[in-house]
Motif scaffolding. Structure first.
Motif, PDB file in Angstrom:
ATOM      1  N   PHE A   9      42.783  42.028  31.613  1.00  0.00           N
ATOM      2  CA  PHE A   9      42.740  41.256  32.851  1.00  0.00           C
ATOM      3  C   PHE A   9      41.991  42.037  33.927  1.00  0.00           C
ATOM      4  CE2 PHE A   9      46.659  40.207  30.578  1.00  0.00           C
ATOM      5  CZ  PHE A   9      46.493  38.838  30.414  1.00  0.00           C
ATOM      6  N   GLU A  10      41.295  41.314  34.788  1.00  0.00           N
ATOM      7  CA  GLU A  10      40.516  41.951  35.856  1.00  0.00           C
ATOM      8  C   GLU A  10      41.437  42.530  36.914  1.00  0.00           C
ATOM      9  OE1 GLU A  10      37.346  40.828  39.431  1.00  0.00           O
ATOM     10  OE2 GLU A  10      37.854  39.337  37.902  1.00  0.00           O
ATOM     11  N   LEU A  11      41.243  43.802  37.235  1.00  0.00           N
ATOM     12  CA  LEU A  11      42.010  44.469  38.279  1.00  0.00           C
ATOM     13  C   LEU A  11      41.427  44.107  39.640  1.00  0.00           C
ATOM     14  CD1 LEU A  11      44.089  46.603  39.273  1.00  0.00           C
ATOM     15  CD2 LEU A  11      42.329  48.339  38.880  1.00  0.00           C
ATOM     16  N   VAL A  12      42.277  43.675  40.581  1.00  0.00           N
ATOM     17  CA  VAL A  12      41.817  43.312  41.921  1.00  0.00           C
ATOM     18  C   VAL A  12      42.694  44.011  42.956  1.00  0.00           C
ATOM     19  CG1 VAL A  12      40.806  41.090  41.300  1.00  0.00           C
ATOM     20  CG2 VAL A  12      43.233  41.212  41.869  1.00  0.00           C
ATOM     21  N   LYS A  13      42.086  44.337  44.081  1.00  0.00           N
ATOM     22  CA  LYS A  13      42.798  44.939  45.215  1.00  0.00           C
ATOM     23  C   LYS A  13      42.379  44.186  46.468  1.00  0.00           C
ATOM     24  CE  LYS A  13      42.698  49.545  43.088  1.00  0.00           C
ATOM     25  NZ  LYS A  13      42.271  50.966  43.251  1.00  0.00           N
ATOM     26  N   PHE A  14      43.362  43.694  47.213  1.00  0.00           N
ATOM     27  CA  PHE A  14      43.051  42.987  48.457  1.00  0.00           C
ATOM     28  C   PHE A  14      44.293  42.965  49.332  1.00  0.00           C
ATOM     29  CE2 PHE A  14      44.616  39.971  45.408  1.00  0.00           C
ATOM     30  CZ  PHE A  14      45.441  39.108  46.115  1.00  0.00           C
ATOM     31  N   SER A  15      44.061  43.064  50.647  1.00  0.00           N
ATOM     32  CA  SER A  15      45.157  43.001  51.627  1.00  0.00           C
ATOM     33  C   SER A  15      46.323  43.903  51.236  1.00  0.00           C
ATOM     34  CB  SER A  15      45.649  41.557  51.788  1.00  0.00           C
ATOM     35  OG  SER A  15      44.605  40.709  52.158  1.00  0.00           O
ATOM     36  N   GLU A  16      46.009  45.147  50.843  1.00  0.00           N
ATOM     37  CA  GLU A  16      47.004  46.136  50.451  1.00  0.00           C
ATOM     38  C   GLU A  16      47.820  45.688  49.227  1.00  0.00           C
ATOM     39  OE1 GLU A  16      49.350  47.171  53.805  1.00  0.00           O
ATOM     40  OE2 GLU A  16      47.678  47.999  54.947  1.00  0.00           O
ATOM     41  N   LEU A  22      51.139  35.874  42.675  1.00  0.00           N
ATOM     42  CA  LEU A  22      50.518  35.748  43.988  1.00  0.00           C
ATOM     43  C   LEU A  22      49.177  35.050  43.850  1.00  0.00           C
ATOM     44  CD1 LEU A  22      50.986  36.855  46.967  1.00  0.00           C
ATOM     45  CD2 LEU A  22      49.441  38.710  46.338  1.00  0.00           C
ATOM     46  N   PRO A  23      48.864  34.100  44.751  1.00  0.00           N
ATOM     47  CA  PRO A  23      47.518  33.527  44.744  1.00  0.00           C
ATOM     48  C   PRO A  23      46.556  34.476  45.434  1.00  0.00           C
ATOM     49  CG  PRO A  23      48.751  32.568  46.530  1.00  0.00           C
ATOM     50  CD  PRO A  23      49.696  33.494  45.809  1.00  0.00           C
ATOM     51  N   ARG A  24      45.324  34.457  45.050  1.00  0.00           N
ATOM     52  CA  ARG A  24      44.351  35.347  45.699  1.00  0.00           C
ATOM     53  C   ARG A  24      43.960  34.755  47.039  1.00  0.00           C
ATOM     54  NH1 ARG A  24      39.112  38.262  42.931  1.00  0.00           N
ATOM     55  NH2 ARG A  24      38.759  39.758  44.603  1.00  0.00           N
ATOM     56  N   ILE A  25      44.275  35.463  48.105  1.00  0.00           N
ATOM     57  CA  ILE A  25      44.104  34.927  49.460  1.00  0.00           C
ATOM     58  C   ILE A  25      43.265  35.864  50.318  1.00  0.00           C
ATOM     59  CG2 ILE A  25      46.205  33.556  49.488  1.00  0.00           C
ATOM     60  CD1 ILE A  25      47.551  35.943  50.902  1.00  0.00           C
ATOM     61  N   ASP A  26      42.195  36.333  49.794  1.00  0.00           N
ATOM     62  CA  ASP A  26      41.331  37.266  50.515  1.00  0.00           C
ATOM     63  C   ASP A  26      40.215  36.495  51.212  1.00  0.00           C
ATOM     64  OD1 ASP A  26      40.264  39.509  51.514  1.00  0.00           O
ATOM     65  OD2 ASP A  26      39.533  40.324  49.626  1.00  0.00           O
ATOM     66  N   ARG A  27      40.567  35.834  52.301  1.00  0.00           N
ATOM     67  CA  ARG A  27      39.621  35.051  53.098  1.00  0.00           C
ATOM     68  C   ARG A  27      38.860  34.059  52.238  1.00  0.00           C
ATOM     69  NH1 ARG A  27      37.267  39.771  57.176  1.00  0.00           N
ATOM     70  NH2 ARG A  27      39.263  40.265  58.124  1.00  0.00           N
ATOM     71  N   ASP A  28      37.548  34.236  52.124  1.00  0.00           N
ATOM     72  CA  ASP A  28      36.723  33.272  51.404  1.00  0.00           C
ATOM     73  C   ASP A  28      37.022  33.247  49.914  1.00  0.00           C
ATOM     74  OD1 ASP A  28      35.527  32.728  53.798  1.00  0.00           O
ATOM     75  OD2 ASP A  28      33.816  34.058  53.460  1.00  0.00           O
ATOM     76  N   LEU A  29      37.722  34.284  49.420  1.00  0.00           N
ATOM     77  CA  LEU A  29      38.001  34.353  47.988  1.00  0.00           C
ATOM     78  C   LEU A  29      39.263  33.579  47.606  1.00  0.00           C
ATOM     79  CD1 LEU A  29      37.204  38.110  47.317  1.00  0.00           C
ATOM     80  CD2 LEU A  29      35.750  36.137  46.888  1.00  0.00           C
TER      81      LEU A  29
END
Length: 644
Positions: A331-338, A394-401
């Motif tokens: 799975f793709e590792l993602v980091k956003f909003s801490e 968690l849904p991905r909620i990084d602004r435009d993403l």
């Protein structure tokens, strides 16, 4: 001797200055610092002010302190760390202790890479020379009364006037330190008795580990490391025993460890496999650790490599162990909003809304059924039985993403601190016992449970209320899965190609050389695997072209293979060349990345375009040789290079 007019003006001004008129920090800046640097001939346009970030979050305070910086140029576009020369900190006249201000000036002087920094309360003036991250050198620690002396004022002017300072080459300053340290090193070597005395102050070699605290000590270097817990972040501190570097402590954070130290493990400093080493001469290396640059002797470099190998191998093993245990590699590792997590799949926003609604209705505090196992916090979903947490979504909620094309939302398997609370320092392996269906769910199991149980349950429960049909909701699930066969299960030779492409992409990264021990079995196994390829293979020019570049690189190194006529060549000649590369690398400690890239391209082309006769033993050897190399590339592409 005649005193130059510019020095006379400086002396006249300082002798007429009355520090008793200063009332606050702004007075110190406006009435002492600015005039002083004016009489030292610093043009006003070469001065700039910056607000300093004062909070731990890196934000500016309500009334931020201002950094006073002088540059060699008045061109704003060229005022940067290459042209910065002086950093100034002023404090209130009533403050007589300057230690805190000196530490602040030291920190920001390193950040702005100035040559000097000045600290003053209006009466005392302290001037330090900062030479490329080495410990600062005190030039002046005087007060206004002492500065009124003609000789002291003249010396002050001669060392700090703009015309002199602006022509100091920062690289030359570094070379000066290197030369000085080199002379000390040679002096020590000339006197064996002195060397014996100094060696008695060497560290006592040891390796100790208590929980997540690992300390590796060699005679010249010691590294104390806080290892990462799960997907948390570790750090380390490096110390040296030499008389030159004694007392220096270098702190490296998680990103520094992964981005700088992790490549080239178990290689020597002069092989070019570790990107933070640069050889200066036969006996000395320049080393970049975090934001610090050092000159180390060969012995110190050897011990530093050994310490890094001990710490980073364990650091790496833990990260790999966590990924293996939580089944997250696919799975793709993602980091956003801490937040850190892994993308499982994506769904329509309407389906995610229903999933949240269901979780809210079936909160574990509202009932005892098998489905009362949720708790919502904001937009996340916690799957739990109240005591035992299974997983966090968690849904991905990084602004435009947040919203993907076609109104899709990524569902994230979140690495939540609550979910990892069973990791205790005193019980190093306790977390492993919690992984499973009744404990902490893995990413793979979470995805399976969502697709096979939870989502069908949600759709069925709201079938009469949703405006979209079951087919419409299910049709928009984007499942991020790899269709490649796992290496150990490969039976068809072309299934090796995707893995070779991963390795080839990794070889493009900026490390100049790779430890040859990783490549020796790989070169041998794949040369044997493609040996019996039909000679009518297309693209023989491409194959020969790649191998010709490898041969050219060998010639450039003064290590040519047998002289080859590169015209009218056949596949047999290509195999002869590959055999030569196998023989060559068996006598090498390291390999240039470009050569490994070219040879890998050759293997990929032959496997994808050739008719190859091979035995099961050859295929098994190829899989066995591929696995450690591919796992190395997978780890570095995922954890090392994103931190650079």
């Amino acid at each position: 001797m005649t005193i130059p007019e510019s020095i006379k003006q400086f002396i006249t001004w300082i002798q007429g200055f009355d520090h008793r008129l200063l009332r606050n920090e702004d007075d110190v800046k406006q009435k002492l610092i600015f005039p002083m640097l004016h009489y030292l001939c610093y043009p006003e346009k070469c001065h700039r002010e910056y607000p300093l970030k004062t909070s731990k979050s890196g934000k500016y305070g309500k009334n931020p302190e201002m950094a006073q910086i002088y540059y060699t140029t008045d061109d704003i576009d060229e005022q940067n760390t290459d042209t910065s020369i002086i950093f100034v900190v002023t404090i209130e006249p009533q403050k007589t202790k300057l230690n805190d201000a000196i530490e602040q000036a030291k920190f920001y002087s390193n950040h702005f890479k100035t040559l000097f920094f000045i600290v003053s309360n209006g009466y005392e003036i302290k001037v330090f020379k900062r030479l490329h991250y080495h410990r600062e050198e005190s030039l002046f620690e005087i007060n206004i009364d002492a500065l009124r002396n003609n000789d002291i004022a003249s010396e002050f002017y001669n060392q700090l006037n703009f015309h002199l300072v602006k022509n100091i080459d920062k690289n030359t300053a570094t070379n000066f330190i290197y030369t000085k340290y080199n002379l000390i090193e040679k002096f020590i070597r000339r006197y064996p008795d002195l060397q014996d005395v100094l060696e008695k102050s060497d560290f006592e070699p040891s390796i100790t580990q208590e929980g997540y605290r690992l300390v590796v000590v060699k005679p010249k270097v010691a590294i104390a490391c806080n290892l990462p817990k799960a997907f948390g972040e570790g750090n380390c501190e490096i110390e040296f025993s030499s008389i030159i570097l004694r007392g220096l402590k270098i702190y490296l954070n998680h990103q520094d460890i992964l981005g700088q130290l992790m490549t080239g493990l178990h290689s020597q400093a002069d092989w070019g496999c570790r990107r933070f080493f640069k050889r200066l001469d036969k006996n000395n290396f320049e080393v970049y650790l975090g934001q610090t640059t050092l000159i180390l002797s060969e012995l110190e470099a050897v011990d530093l490599c050994l310490c890094i190998d001990g710490v980073c191998q364990e650091y790496k093993n833990l990260i790999i162990e966590f990924e293996n245990a939580l089944e997250t590699w696919n799975f793709e590792l993602v980091k956003f909003s801490e937040t850190r997590g892994f993308i499982l799949f994506s769904v329509r926003q309407e389906l995610w809304d229903l999933m949240q609604q269901f979780a809210n209705e079936f909160d574990y505090t509202k009932g005892k059924s098998e489905w009362h196992l949720f708790h919502r916090k904001d937009i996340s979903i916690r799957v739990s039985r109240g005591i035992r947490d299974h997983t966090f979504l968690l849904p991905r909620i990084d602004r435009d993403l947040y919203l993907l094309p076609n109104n899709q939302i990524n569902i994230i398997y979140e690495l939540n601190d609550v979910n990892l609370q069973s990791i205790e320092i005193s019980k190093f392996t306790l977390w492993q016992q919690d992984i499973g269906v009744r404990g902490t769910w893995t990413a793979r199991y979470t995805k399976q449970w969502l697709l096979e149980k939870y989502i069908p349950k949600v759709i069925n429960y709201y079938s009469g209320k949703s405006q979209l049909s079951e087919a419409e909701l299910l049709a928009k699930i984007t499942n991020y899965t790899s269709d490649r066969v796992f290496i150990k299960e490969i039976e068809h030779i072309r299934d090796l190609a995707p893995y070779l492409r991963d390795i080839q992409s990794w070889l493009h990264i900026d490390v100049e050389n790779i430890v040859a021990s990783l490549l020796k079995p790989y070169y041998q196994a794949y040369t044997n695997l493609v040996r019996n390829t039909d000679s009518s293979i297309i693209g023989i020019d491409y194959i020969i072209g790649n191998l010709r570049k490898v041969e050219w690189k060998n010639t450039q190194e003064g290590n040519p293979s047998n002289s080859t006529d590169w015209t009218n060549l056949t596949f047999k000649h290509a195999m002869d060349c590959l055999d030569e590369q196998v023989a060559r690398i068996n006598n090498c400690e390291y390999e240039i990345s470009l050569k490994a890239d070219l040879i890998t391209r050759t293997f990929i082309w032959i496997i994808e375009n050739g008719k190859i006769s091979f035995s099961q033993a050859q295929l098994n050897a190829a899989k066995q040789a591929l696995l450690p190399l591919w796992e190395q590339s997978r780890f570095e592409m995922r954890h090392v290079y994103p931190n650079r």
